[in-house]
Design an enzyme around this catalytic site. Structure first.
Site, short mmCIF file in Angstrom:
data_model
loop_
_atom_site.label_atom_id
_atom_site.label_comp_id
_atom_site.label_asym_id
_atom_site.label_seq_id
_atom_site.Cartn_x
_atom_site.Cartn_y
_atom_site.Cartn_z
N GLU A 169 0.80 -1.23 0.00
CA GLU A 169 0.00 0.00 0.00
C GLU A 169 0.83 1.28 0.00
OE1 GLU A 169 -4.00 -1.71 2.21
OE2 GLU A 169 -2.71 -0.34 3.32
N GLU A 357 -5.65 -8.32 0.90
CA GLU A 357 -6.23 -7.95 2.20
C GLU A 357 -7.69 -7.60 2.03
OE1 GLU A 357 -4.49 -4.88 4.62
OE2 GLU A 357 -2.44 -5.59 4.28
#
Length: 446
Positions: A169, A357
């Protein structure tokens, strides 16, 4: 009874869980590990809502043997975990810490012993503090520092590990860490954010190239945070604001990797990146990833706001939308994951997508040896239904990793939000497999 089965996803679909080093390992001062930016940040008064830190966390450093067994108990196949840069290279660069390498060898060996696949994330936000002291991600030298670290890891573990993710991320650690100051290292402003973005994008591609050259038959990916961006209204201003917001939230790192450059047409403020771009940089941003990881939890609804610097978009708070909220205050809206899979799946250069995720935090209370978590179970089932919907419509989504294996240190939120399939009683470090984890065990049986 769910409306789908494991078989509906096909035999090649990967099922797993995800964790990150700082959130679970603890042992921050053991066996040669040096401080990371999260050690410094979490020990700074006022930075963590609960006043807590990751010094002990889930004590995974000492309990990994039994913790990894939960993955096998749930009949999953993938253990996605991250390596701690300061545990492997305590000086950020230079001498390698053999005890750090030994720990991850033990984690990998235990994973393989149980018939599981290790999927490694190289950078999950825990930059060595010694490198932050030299500018961290705002210093162009970070590309070289990171390259050295990737090379060490590839040589150490490449004969055992075939699935690799370069960054976790990058939009989040650059925006929250270097622009808003909400995450480590706590810096603010565009003057920090913009160079951090460019250097992370360069490191993302360079890390991929090093893995390609160093690990035979590697499957190389990287992960992107993502949220479906919905305009708050039908006006062209709302749509333009949403497009600008989408450029930053969803497109900022994937498009350079695909050779498309930065999305500055949709978000013109990104033209300021040019002051950090040197000749030849734009060509170096591209890398042909074997897969991308999508990490998503909620949609974002935005309206036009002329006072919102950069994107001219202001997010409407989740609590004002009237839907169910998680313990994080995030809206539960399962179609978000379907719409994102369609959006990212439309890129010509995206070969495969793994949901690396997805998950939810809800209040969990043990009742003896059981933890009933019906809200989480419904969240999982509803989101899996949307993943299957996208897959059946031709999107090349080939895996789902739940966040997270264990309740853990949830960054600036501390230990209050519980995302795990396994309950952790922090004072005693006792573990209990939650009902959602038991469901996975039954769903994935056979």
């Amino acid at each position: 009874m769910t409306a789908f089965s494991k078989n509906d996803f096909g035999p090649g679909f990967s099922w797993g869980v995800a964790t990150s080093a700082y959130q679970i390992e603890g042992a921050v001062n053991e066996d040669g590990r040096s401080p990371s930016i999260w050690d410094t940040f979490s020990h700074t008064p006022g930075k963590i809502k609960t006043g807590e830190n990751g010094d002990v966390a889930c004590d995974f450093y000492h309990r990994y043997h039994d913790d990894i067994a939960f993955i096998r108990q749930m009949n999953m196949k993938v253990n996605r975990f991250s390596l701690a840069w300061p545990r492997i290279l305590p000086g950020g660069t230079g001498p390698v810490n053999p005890k750090g390498l030994d720990f991850y060898h033990r984690v990998i060996d235990r994973t393989l012993e149980l018939g599981l696949e290790p999927w490694i994330t190289l950078y999950h936000w825990d930059l060595p503090q010694v490198l932050e002291d030299q500018g961290g991600w705002t210093n162009r030298d970070v590309v070289g520092w990171f390259s050295e670290y990737v090379g060490v890891c590839a040589r150490a573990f490449g004969d055992k590990v075939k699935h690799w993710m370069v960054l976790n991320e990058p939009t989040i650690f650059t925006a929250l860490g270097y622009m808003q100051g909400l995450h480590a290292p706590g810096r603010k402003g565009f003057a920090n954010f913009l160079p951090a973005v460019h250097h992370a994008a360069m490191a993302q591609a360079e890390g991929g190239r090093i893995l390609r050259a160093s690990v035979k038959d590697a499957q190389i990916g990287t992960t992107f945070s993502a949220s479906y961006i919905q305009p708050a209204g039908p006006t062209w201003l709302s749509r333009a604001a949403a497009a600008s917001y989408d450029a930053v939230v969803n497109r900022l790192f994937i498009e350079p990797a695909l050779g498309l450059g930065y999305p500055w047409k949709a978000a013109p403020f990104l033209l300021a990146l040019k002051r950090y771009i040197r000749p030849g940089d734009m060509e170096k941003l591209a890398f042909d990833f074997d897969f991308i990881g999508l990490q998503t939890y909620f949609r974002q609804m935005v309206r036009f706001d002329p006072l919102a610097l950069g994107t001219f978009a202001r997010e409407i708070p989740h609590a004002e939308r009237g839907g169910e909220l998680t313990e994080m205050g995030w809206e539960v809206w399962p179609e978000n994951i379907y719409l994102l899979l369609k959006q990212f799946g439309a890129y010509k250069g995206v070969k495969r997508i793994i949901i690396t995720e997805n998950g939810a935090a809800f209040p969990d209370t043990p009742q003896g040896e059981r933890v009933s978590d019906p809200q989480r179970l419904k969240y999982i089932q509803d989101h899996l239904a949307q993943v299957l919907r996208a897959r059946q419509e031709g999107v090349r989504v080939e895996g789902y990793f739940y966040w997270s294996l264990l309740d853990n240190f949830e960054w600036a939120e501390g230990y209050r939000p519980r995302f795990g399939l396994v309950y952790v009683d922090y004072p005693t470090q006792k573990r209990i497999l939650k009902d959602s984890g038991r469901w996975f065990g039954e769903f994935l049986a056979n």
